[in-house]
Design an enzyme around this catalytic site. Structure first.
Site, PDB file in Angstrom:
ATOM      1  N   SER A  46       0.826  -1.319  -0.030  1.00 41.45           N
ATOM      2  CA  SER A  46      -0.034  -0.062  -0.068  1.00 41.45           C
ATOM      3  C   SER A  46       0.831   1.320   0.130  1.00 41.45           C
ATOM      4  O   SER A  46       1.980   1.291   0.286  1.00 41.45           O
ATOM      5  CB  SER A  46      -0.956  -0.149   1.088  1.00 41.45           C
ATOM      6  OG  SER A  46      -0.092   0.222   2.472  1.00 41.45           O
ATOM      7  N   ASP A 158       2.205  -6.892  15.458  1.00 41.50           N
ATOM      8  CA  ASP A 158       3.530  -6.223  14.834  1.00 41.50           C
ATOM      9  C   ASP A 158       3.557  -5.070  15.281  1.00 41.50           C
ATOM     10  O   ASP A 158       3.819  -4.027  14.402  1.00 41.50           O
ATOM     11  CB  ASP A 158       3.214  -6.227  13.019  1.00 41.50           C
ATOM     12  CG  ASP A 158       4.544  -5.989  12.469  1.00 41.50           C
ATOM     13  OD1 ASP A 158       5.750  -6.080  12.913  1.00 41.50           O
ATOM     14  OD2 ASP A 158       4.386  -5.719  11.199  1.00 41.50           O
TER      15      ASP A 158
END
Ligand code: ADE
Length: 318
Positions: A46, A158
């Site tokens: 992205s 994450d």
């Protein structure tokens, strides 16, 4: 879920002044409603750009995802996870807000809250390290945000300084929920099942927990591990487990092999030693960390963590 074109719906209730009848008008936002600006960041699949609303002039960060690429790389699942997670967490403390989602032929668009002060990694890099009071200020927000996620049944998986953004007031905003795990509710209860463990996902080498590397399983405690690594990094200027390559980094993580830098504050050493613990069951959880002596002057109950002004940024001096 993406089937509907221009899916961002805003329902406005408008009263007709002549009839007094209230009607609901559905207003759909699309790319035509925004002007796109500079690139703010690039992800693996992205691009995030600055966007400005044509009507209000309000700034957003728009995450653009190429559909063809997502399908080819089998990443569609992660995009849906990100959307569902952000919707579950919307309006919560310390999480980037998702305002609209829409699409055109080529791309999916996430209109996110714009965090003008960039990411936390850049801050640590700019100052080299952070003074103890700065570390306390930012780590309290990061911890409280993680605690909120876990209460909402979300494990980020994450967490790292690049995924911690800073808004105009230097308040922490967690982002990048594409790798999150949404937990189910306990049967008949209104709380989420934090004991749920999920298989086989690797985050970022320096912040990955030993249980993932050893057993291929993680639960919510992996976010706590990452928090411990980030707190270490604020003082030391580098994460505790860092080697010349990923393999060697993983070796260090599995052995919990790290060393405090000279002059590392004793109180933070004590806390980190209770967080960077191999077995997740023995690792402190967010509530226990909040009760540690390092946070004895932090009040987590009255929202002051999110209201107090940020201290001047200074590096840690031994
Ligand atoms: N980079 C990635 N996401 C961002 C956001 N929401 N605001 C500012 N910069 C970003």
């Amino acid at each position: 879920e993406w089937a509907e074109r221009g899916a961002a719906k805003i329902v406005k209730e408008i009263v007709n002044p002549e009839t007094g009848v209230m009607a609901k008008h559905v207003i759909k936002k699309g790319i035509k409603d925004f002007k796109f600006g500079e690139v703010l960041g690039d992800g693996s699949y992205s691009t995030v750009m600055l966007a400005r609303s044509n009507d209000s002039g309000k700034k957003y960060a728009v995450k653009v995802l190429n559909k063809e690429y997502l399908i080819r790389q089998k990443k569609v699942k992660y995009v849906n996870i990100e959307k569902n997670t952000l919707q579950r967490l919307n309006n919560g403390r310390g999480v980037i807000k998702l305002y609209f989602t829409f699409q055109d032929e080529a791309s999916l668009y996430f209109l996110l809250e714009y965090a003008p002060n960039g990411d936390f990694l850049s801050v640590i890099k700019k100052y080299g390290s952070l003074a103890e009071n700065c570390a306390q200020y930012y780590s309290a927000q990061i911890l409280d945000a993680i605690d909120y996620l876990h209460h909402m049944g979300v494990v980020h998986r994450d967490i790292k300084p690049e995924n911690i953004l800073l808004d105009k007031d230097m308040k922490v905003k967690l982002t990048d929920f594409g790798t999150a795990k949404l937990l189910d509710k306990n049967d008949g209860a209104d709380n989420y099942d934090l004991s749920e463990r999920s298989k086989s996902f690797v985050g970022t080498a320096e912040y990955v927990s030993p249980e993932l590397l050893n057993d291929n399983y993680v639960d919510y405690k992996c976010d706590i591990w990452a928090f411990g690594c980030i707190l270490f990094q604020m003082i030391a200027g580098k994460p505790p487990f860092k080697a010349t390559n990923e393999y060697l980094t993983f070796q260090k993580v599995m052995k919990v092999q790290f060393a405090f830098t000279a002059g590392f504050p004793l109180i933070i050493r004590d806390l980190i030693k209770r967080i960077l613990v191999k077995t997740p069951e023995s690792r402190l959880d967010a509530a226990q960390i909040k009760n540690h002596h390092f946070f004895s002057t932090t009040n987590f109950d009255d929202n002051s963590v999110w209201e107090d002004p940020a201290p001047p940024l200074l590096p840690y001096k031994v």
